[in-house]
Enzyme design. Structure first.
Site, PDB file in Angstrom:
ATOM      1  N   GLU A 289     -12.675 -13.350  -5.038  1.00  0.00           N
ATOM      2  CA  GLU A 289     -11.782 -13.107  -3.892  1.00  0.00           C
ATOM      3  C   GLU A 289     -12.416 -13.623  -2.600  1.00  0.00           C
ATOM      4  O   GLU A 289     -13.568 -14.051  -2.572  1.00  0.00           O
ATOM      5  CB  GLU A 289     -11.501 -11.602  -3.726  1.00  0.00           C
ATOM      6  CG  GLU A 289     -10.173 -11.136  -4.291  1.00  0.00           C
ATOM      7  CD  GLU A 289      -8.977 -11.537  -3.425  1.00  0.00           C
ATOM      8  OE1 GLU A 289      -9.189 -12.262  -2.425  1.00  0.00           O
ATOM      9  OE2 GLU A 289      -7.865 -11.124  -3.754  1.00  0.00           O
TER      10      GLU A 289
ATOM     11  N   ARG B 299     -10.550   1.981  -2.707  1.00  0.00           N
ATOM     12  CA  ARG B 299     -11.549   0.955  -2.422  1.00  0.00           C
ATOM     13  C   ARG B 299     -11.018  -0.031  -1.388  1.00  0.00           C
ATOM     14  O   ARG B 299      -9.833  -0.079  -1.079  1.00  0.00           O
ATOM     15  CB  ARG B 299     -11.937   0.190  -3.696  1.00  0.00           C
ATOM     16  CG  ARG B 299     -10.839  -0.723  -4.263  1.00  0.00           C
ATOM     17  CD  ARG B 299     -11.437  -1.650  -5.296  1.00  0.00           C
ATOM     18  NE  ARG B 299     -10.475  -2.465  -6.011  1.00  0.00           N
ATOM     19  CZ  ARG B 299      -9.994  -3.624  -5.587  1.00  0.00           C
ATOM     20  NH1 ARG B 299     -10.328  -4.085  -4.390  1.00  0.00           N
ATOM     21  NH2 ARG B 299      -9.159  -4.317  -6.345  1.00  0.00           N
TER      22      ARG B 299
ATOM     23  N   ASN C 119     -10.125  -3.818   0.004  1.00  0.00           N
ATOM     24  CA  ASN C 119      -9.583  -5.055  -0.532  1.00  0.00           C
ATOM     25  C   ASN C 119      -9.680  -6.138   0.548  1.00  0.00           C
ATOM     26  O   ASN C 119     -10.632  -6.161   1.317  1.00  0.00           O
ATOM     27  CB  ASN C 119      -8.164  -4.851  -1.061  1.00  0.00           C
ATOM     28  CG  ASN C 119      -7.822  -5.806  -2.193  1.00  0.00           C
ATOM     29  OD1 ASN C 119      -8.653  -6.028  -3.086  1.00  0.00           O
ATOM     30  ND2 ASN C 119      -6.633  -6.370  -2.192  1.00  0.00           N
TER      31      ASN C 119
ATOM     32  N   ASP D 282      -6.031   2.802  -8.964  1.00  0.00           N
ATOM     33  CA  ASP D 282      -4.885   2.821  -9.877  1.00  0.00           C
ATOM     34  C   ASP D 282      -3.651   2.146  -9.284  1.00  0.00           C
ATOM     35  O   ASP D 282      -2.584   2.152  -9.892  1.00  0.00           O
ATOM     36  CB  ASP D 282      -4.556   4.259 -10.299  1.00  0.00           C
ATOM     37  CG  ASP D 282      -4.161   5.160  -9.128  1.00  0.00           C
ATOM     38  OD1 ASP D 282      -3.977   4.662  -7.988  1.00  0.00           O
ATOM     39  OD2 ASP D 282      -4.030   6.387  -9.344  1.00  0.00           O
TER      40      ASP D 282
ATOM     41  N   ASN E 255      -3.289  -6.978   0.811  1.00  0.00           N
ATOM     42  CA  ASN E 255      -3.866  -8.279   0.470  1.00  0.00           C
ATOM     43  C   ASN E 255      -3.829  -9.235   1.653  1.00  0.00           C
ATOM     44  O   ASN E 255      -4.201  -8.868   2.754  1.00  0.00           O
ATOM     45  CB  ASN E 255      -3.185  -8.841  -0.783  1.00  0.00           C
ATOM     46  CG  ASN E 255      -4.070  -8.748  -2.006  1.00  0.00           C
ATOM     47  OD1 ASN E 255      -5.254  -9.081  -1.939  1.00  0.00           O
ATOM     48  ND2 ASN E 255      -3.525  -8.274  -3.116  1.00  0.00           N
TER      49      ASN E 255
ATOM     50  N   ASP F  30      -0.965 -12.818  -3.498  1.00  0.00           N
ATOM     51  CA  ASP F  30      -2.275 -12.182  -3.351  1.00  0.00           C
ATOM     52  C   ASP F  30      -2.854 -12.578  -1.998  1.00  0.00           C
ATOM     53  O   ASP F  30      -2.414 -12.091  -0.974  1.00  0.00           O
ATOM     54  CB  ASP F  30      -3.154 -12.582  -4.535  1.00  0.00           C
ATOM     55  CG  ASP F  30      -4.364 -11.688  -4.719  1.00  0.00           C
ATOM     56  OD1 ASP F  30      -4.891 -11.197  -3.709  1.00  0.00           O
ATOM     57  OD2 ASP F  30      -4.812 -11.490  -5.860  1.00  0.00           O
TER      58      ASP F  30
END
Length: 282
Positions: free
Chosen positions: A17, A97, A99, A117, A145, A193
């Protein structure tokens, strides 16, 4: 404009990423989020480094004056050039978390979070300044994202992946308003994304489970599709001394069949012309 890719770094990243060009060092930064690894790559020499982080790391961006700002599982931190580490904002949330993140034209960091999740509403998009001031702008995100700005800084593009949309906001004074759809990704084409905006104001979107990067004009019209030989394409960014090479990260996580370049850092030389990215003011 080229559409043929090269393998810049052959790797098997679990969740590659965050490609980011650092003009001060002439290196590309990129990450393996779930592998807790921060990579650098110097295209002029081929030299590479890998740093293992203590937590899952969603983004790493250059800071003005050197060092990096990190979007980590438990908050946003500063990493100095000598390796010194300190939290800018520490806010651990069980099951959540970091991103993707991006630096705005004013030097602030817009950093996203998500639940492991991927539960709807479990993530956020927040703005961080160098003095540690934090403001949550979106508090009902699923998978925060790609984020990027138009060349005139009047628009901010943003992706919450499960929506299958790239949205656009009006942007002024470090604030966002008037959220509306920019483009939608059709069923079967994957999920949007990461994104980057080029010098023409076109928006490049990486498609998770779509095996492609798409370029949309400022009017939201699809004008290019770059097909890649691996389905989990995660993010893209322009790099190189003239910002004409498009770097693309990929992932291996969840794949049930082998793909030769999955997890590698790819590059398309001469793909277009990128915009210089500001450093974090902190």
């Amino acid at each position: 404009m080229s559409t043929s890719y090269d393998i810049a770094v052959r790797a098997e990243a679990t969740l590659g990423e965050g490609p980011t060009w650092d003009p001060a060092t002439g290196r590309l930064l990129w990450l393996d989020i779930l592998g807790s690894r921060l990579h650098t790559y110097d295209p002029s020499t081929g030299h590479r480094t890998v740093r293992v982080t203590d937590q899952h790391v969603g983004a790493a961006k250059p800071r003005e004056g050197g060092g990096l700002v990190l979007n980590l599982r438990d908050g946003v931190a500063l990493l100095d050039e000598d390796g010194a580490f300190r939290w800018l904002h520490h806010e651990p949330v069980p099951g959540r978390r970091a991103n993707d993140a991006a630096v705005a034209p004013d030097g602030s960091l817009w950093a996203g979070t998500m639940r492991y999740d991927e539960a709807p509403g479990g993530g956020t998009l927040s703005r961080f300044t160098g003095d540690g001031t934090t403001e949550v702008f979106l508090d009902d995100v699923a998978v925060s994202n790609g984020t990027g700005w138009s060349p005139d800084h009047s628009l901010m593009y943003y992706i919450d992946s499960p929506t299958r949309r790239v949205d656009v906001f009006s942007f002024a004074g470090g604030r966002i308003s008037d959220r509306r759809p920019f483009v939608g990704i059709e069923e079967g084409a994957g999920f949007p994304d990461g994104l980057t905006v080029d010098a023409d104001g076109c928006v490049w979107v990486a498609l998770w489970d779509g095996g492609a990067v798409r370029r949309y004009t400022p009017k939201g019209e699809l004008d290019r599709v770059i097909t890649l030989p691996t389905p989990r394409v995660t993010a893209c960014a322009f790099g190189g001394s003239d910002l004409t090479d498009l770097y693309i990260t990929t992932a291996t996580v969840g794949l049930t069949a082998p793909h030769p370049v999955a997890g590698s850092l790819l590059v398309i030389p001469g793909a277009g012309k990128g915009l210089p990215q500001p450093a974090f003011q902190g």
